[in-house]
Design a protein around this motif. Structure first.
Motif, PDB file in Angstrom:
ATOM      1  N   VAL A  63      -1.465 -11.454   3.614  1.00  0.00           N
ATOM      2  CA  VAL A  63      -2.852 -11.892   3.669  1.00  0.00           C
ATOM      3  C   VAL A  63      -3.042 -12.960   4.743  1.00  0.00           C
ATOM      4  O   VAL A  63      -4.112 -13.065   5.354  1.00  0.00           O
ATOM      5  CB  VAL A  63      -3.289 -12.441   2.298  1.00  0.00           C
ATOM      6  N   ARG A  64      -2.015 -13.732   5.015  1.00  0.00           N
ATOM      7  CA  ARG A  64      -2.107 -14.830   5.979  1.00  0.00           C
ATOM      8  C   ARG A  64      -2.058 -14.352   7.421  1.00  0.00           C
ATOM      9  O   ARG A  64      -2.238 -15.152   8.356  1.00  0.00           O
ATOM     10  CB  ARG A  64      -0.984 -15.838   5.722  1.00  0.00           C
ATOM     11  N   GLN A  65      -1.835 -13.047   7.625  1.00  0.00           N
ATOM     12  CA  GLN A  65      -1.766 -12.494   8.977  1.00  0.00           C
ATOM     13  C   GLN A  65      -2.728 -11.317   9.117  1.00  0.00           C
ATOM     14  O   GLN A  65      -2.312 -10.166   9.284  1.00  0.00           O
ATOM     15  CB  GLN A  65      -0.329 -12.051   9.291  1.00  0.00           C
ATOM     16  N   PRO A  66      -4.035 -11.592   9.071  1.00  0.00           N
ATOM     17  CA  PRO A  66      -5.017 -10.505   9.092  1.00  0.00           C
ATOM     18  C   PRO A  66      -5.063  -9.732  10.407  1.00  0.00           C
ATOM     19  O   PRO A  66      -5.530  -8.588  10.437  1.00  0.00           O
ATOM     20  CB  PRO A  66      -6.342 -11.235   8.832  1.00  0.00           C
ATOM     21  N   ARG A  67      -4.602 -10.350  11.493  1.00  0.00           N
ATOM     22  CA  ARG A  67      -4.655  -9.671  12.777  1.00  0.00           C
ATOM     23  C   ARG A  67      -3.465  -8.755  13.017  1.00  0.00           C
ATOM     24  O   ARG A  67      -3.454  -7.976  13.967  1.00  0.00           O
ATOM     25  CB  ARG A  67      -4.738 -10.711  13.905  1.00  0.00           C
ATOM     26  N   LEU A  68      -2.465  -8.868  12.165  1.00  0.00           N
ATOM     27  CA  LEU A  68      -1.289  -8.014  12.300  1.00  0.00           C
ATOM     28  C   LEU A  68      -1.655  -6.601  11.846  1.00  0.00           C
ATOM     29  O   LEU A  68      -2.097  -6.397  10.717  1.00  0.00           O
ATOM     30  CB  LEU A  68      -0.141  -8.554  11.448  1.00  0.00           C
ATOM     31  N   PRO A  69      -1.522  -5.595  12.714  1.00  0.00           N
ATOM     32  CA  PRO A  69      -1.932  -4.233  12.356  1.00  0.00           C
ATOM     33  C   PRO A  69      -1.182  -3.700  11.140  1.00  0.00           C
ATOM     34  O   PRO A  69       0.017  -3.932  10.981  1.00  0.00           O
ATOM     35  CB  PRO A  69      -1.587  -3.423  13.612  1.00  0.00           C
ATOM     36  N   LEU A  70      -1.909  -3.007  10.277  1.00  0.00           N
ATOM     37  CA  LEU A  70      -1.288  -2.358   9.124  1.00  0.00           C
ATOM     38  C   LEU A  70      -0.635  -1.068   9.596  1.00  0.00           C
ATOM     39  O   LEU A  70      -1.300  -0.168  10.105  1.00  0.00           O
ATOM     40  CB  LEU A  70      -2.347  -2.053   8.055  1.00  0.00           C
ATOM     41  N   GLU A  71       0.671  -0.978   9.429  1.00  0.00           N
ATOM     42  CA  GLU A  71       1.420   0.199   9.850  1.00  0.00           C
ATOM     43  C   GLU A  71       2.147   0.795   8.659  1.00  0.00           C
ATOM     44  O   GLU A  71       2.906   0.103   7.974  1.00  0.00           O
ATOM     45  CB  GLU A  71       2.432  -0.167  10.948  1.00  0.00           C
ATOM     46  N   ALA A  72       1.897   2.069   8.404  1.00  0.00           N
ATOM     47  CA  ALA A  72       2.562   2.763   7.301  1.00  0.00           C
ATOM     48  C   ALA A  72       3.929   3.245   7.775  1.00  0.00           C
ATOM     49  O   ALA A  72       4.031   3.983   8.760  1.00  0.00           O
ATOM     50  CB  ALA A  72       1.724   3.938   6.822  1.00  0.00           C
ATOM     51  N   LEU A  77       0.847  -1.190   0.000  1.00  0.00           N
ATOM     52  CA  LEU A  77       0.000   0.000   0.000  1.00  0.00           C
ATOM     53  C   LEU A  77       0.880   1.237   0.000  1.00  0.00           C
ATOM     54  O   LEU A  77       1.925   1.269   0.648  1.00  0.00           O
ATOM     55  CB  LEU A  77      -0.901   0.029   1.238  1.00  0.00           C
ATOM     56  N   CYS A  78       0.465   2.259  -0.724  1.00  0.00           N
ATOM     57  CA  CYS A  78       1.173   3.541  -0.726  1.00  0.00           C
ATOM     58  C   CYS A  78       0.205   4.621  -0.261  1.00  0.00           C
ATOM     59  O   CYS A  78      -0.884   4.769  -0.819  1.00  0.00           O
ATOM     60  CB  CYS A  78       1.692   3.861  -2.129  1.00  0.00           C
ATOM     61  N   CYS A  79       0.593   5.346   0.772  1.00  0.00           N
ATOM     62  CA  CYS A  79      -0.233   6.442   1.270  1.00  0.00           C
ATOM     63  C   CYS A  79       0.024   7.701   0.444  1.00  0.00           C
ATOM     64  O   CYS A  79       1.067   7.839  -0.198  1.00  0.00           O
ATOM     65  CB  CYS A  79       0.080   6.708   2.744  1.00  0.00           C
ATOM     66  N   ALA A  80      -0.938   8.604   0.485  1.00  0.00           N
ATOM     67  CA  ALA A  80      -0.838   9.820  -0.316  1.00  0.00           C
ATOM     68  C   ALA A  80       0.394  10.645   0.052  1.00  0.00           C
ATOM     69  O   ALA A  80       0.935  11.367  -0.789  1.00  0.00           O
ATOM     70  CB  ALA A  80      -2.101  10.659  -0.159  1.00  0.00           C
ATOM     71  N   GLN A  81       0.858  10.528   1.301  1.00  0.00           N
ATOM     72  CA  GLN A  81       2.034  11.275   1.730  1.00  0.00           C
ATOM     73  C   GLN A  81       3.334  10.505   1.517  1.00  0.00           C
ATOM     74  O   GLN A  81       4.395  10.955   1.931  1.00  0.00           O
ATOM     75  CB  GLN A  81       1.883  11.652   3.207  1.00  0.00           C
ATOM     76  N   GLY A  82       3.251   9.330   0.883  1.00  0.00           N
ATOM     77  CA  GLY A  82       4.459   8.604   0.501  1.00  0.00           C
ATOM     78  C   GLY A  82       4.825   7.418   1.371  1.00  0.00           C
ATOM     79  O   GLY A  82       5.703   6.628   0.995  1.00  0.00           O
ATOM     80  N   GLN A  83       4.183   7.241   2.533  1.00  0.00           N
ATOM     81  CA  GLN A  83       4.513   6.102   3.391  1.00  0.00           C
ATOM     82  C   GLN A  83       4.086   4.804   2.709  1.00  0.00           C
ATOM     83  O   GLN A  83       3.105   4.758   1.979  1.00  0.00           O
ATOM     84  CB  GLN A  83       3.813   6.198   4.754  1.00  0.00           C
ATOM     85  N   LEU A  84       4.833   3.739   2.973  1.00  0.00           N
ATOM     86  CA  LEU A  84       4.544   2.431   2.393  1.00  0.00           C
ATOM     87  C   LEU A  84       4.161   1.442   3.488  1.00  0.00           C
ATOM     88  O   LEU A  84       4.632   1.537   4.623  1.00  0.00           O
ATOM     89  CB  LEU A  84       5.761   1.902   1.635  1.00  0.00           C
ATOM     90  N   CYS A  85       3.307   0.495   3.122  1.00  0.00           N
ATOM     91  CA  CYS A  85       2.862  -0.523   4.072  1.00  0.00           C
ATOM     92  C   CYS A  85       2.840  -1.865   3.365  1.00  0.00           C
ATOM     93  O   CYS A  85       2.119  -2.054   2.385  1.00  0.00           O
ATOM     94  CB  CYS A  85       1.465  -0.172   4.605  1.00  0.00           C
ATOM     95  N   LEU A  86       3.651  -2.799   3.836  1.00  0.00           N
ATOM     96  CA  LEU A  86       3.711  -4.155   3.295  1.00  0.00           C
ATOM     97  C   LEU A  86       2.897  -5.061   4.201  1.00  0.00           C
ATOM     98  O   LEU A  86       3.070  -5.043   5.428  1.00  0.00           O
ATOM     99  CB  LEU A  86       5.161  -4.624   3.231  1.00  0.00           C
ATOM    100  N   ALA A  87       1.996  -5.860   3.627  1.00  0.00           N
ATOM    101  CA  ALA A  87       1.104  -6.684   4.438  1.00  0.00           C
ATOM    102  C   ALA A  87       1.037  -8.108   3.904  1.00  0.00           C
ATOM    103  O   ALA A  87       1.287  -8.354   2.718  1.00  0.00           O
ATOM    104  CB  ALA A  87      -0.293  -6.070   4.471  1.00  0.00           C
TER     105      ALA A  87
END
Length: 278
Positions: free
Chosen positions: A111-120, A99-109
């Motif tokens: 699928v097998r770990q849905p409970r792991l919080p998404l952190e940019a 995922l790429c946020c509008a301000q440039g931060q990236l988040c790698l996730a």
């Protein structure tokens, strides 16, 4: 075959049935709702074909979902309290996405770990300010171990290449040739890798043109200006008044130098290019 789109009035998705080749009918068949979609920007989407096609969608970090297109079954729901707006989403493989946020931060996730919080994750090597778009180069079949380069493009013209395995460092950083008075909107910034050409990128969303760049060893990480190897001006020449803004472009999956681009005046162009001499 099915077609998935996002659009008004909220961040929900529309699913369309494309008729057989002897017909030009496209029929709406269903919709994929989004959580808390009222008042949200259009969802960013990415698809993946497999045994059951998936669509990755969301307008903010806390609204990310993966849905099975045909059954509309929810496959993954992101865990996040961060409402950072997204500018791009992309599958890396069947188990991971970026995922790429509008301000440039990236988040790698995963699928097998849905409970792991998404952190940019903030990107220390990125110039501050402006909005950012992202393009991911997908590895060819059978080469899963090949690093997948990430390209990020800012509304100020900065182009940064990264390795998905270590996004905090820049492999290259240059500045694209952008107009002195670019469009006031940043929502149509687009950067994409050519699937059948080595190290070629398409850039659009600043005006009525599409620029093609080729990564070179001389790029380095100094932020120097890079020269495009081709500029498509078809939408500029076709405009009766002010040139229309190019809203999207994409590469043909098999024809190396063929692209399709669309502009705000409703024009749709299919074109190819040759490298400029001199």
């Amino acid at each position: 075959s099915l077609l998935v789109t996002s659009g008004p009035p909220d961040s929900s998705l529309q699913v369309w049935q494309v008729s057989a080749e002897d017909s030009d009918v496209i029929k709406a068949v269903s919709a994929i709702p989004a959580a808390n979609s009222t008042g949200q920007p259009w969802a960013k989407i990415a698809t993946m074909s497999g045994r059951a096609p998936w669509v990755l969608h969301g307008s903010n970090l806390n609204s990310i979902r993966i849905t099975e297109v045909e059954s509309r079954k929810n496959v993954y729901t992101g865990a996040s309290t961060n409402n950072e707006e997204l500018s791009a989403v992309a599958f890396l493989d069947s188990n991971s996405f970026l995922l790429c946020c509008a301000q440039g931060q990236l988040c790698l996730a995963d699928v097998r770990q849905p409970r792991l919080p998404l952190e940019a994750s903030s990107i220390p090597s990125a110039p501050s300010g402006g909005c950012w778009a992202m393009g991911v180069q997908h590895s060819p079949p059978g080469s899963a171990s090949t690093p997948q380069p990430i390209a990020q493009l800012s509304s100020e013209g900065h182009l940064i290449l990264r390795d998905v395995r270590k996004t905090s460092e820049a492999l290259a950083w240059v500045r694209c040739r952008v107009p002195s008075a670019p469009s006031s909107t940043t929502e149509f910034l687009c950067i994409s890798w050519a699937p059948a050409l080595e190290n070629c990128l398409g850039v659009s969303g600043f005006d009525g043109t599409v620029h093609v760049y080729q990564q070179r060893q001389s790029w380095g990480s100094s932020g120097r200006e890079a020269e495009p190897i081709f500029v498509h001006k078809g939408h500029v020449f076709g405009a009766g008044g002010d040139p229309a803004l190019v809203t999207i472009h994409t590469w043909h999956p098999q024809k190396p130098r063929a692209l399709l681009s669309a502009a705000g005046d409703g024009s749709l162009q299919v074109w190819d290019w040759v490298e400029s001499c001199g």
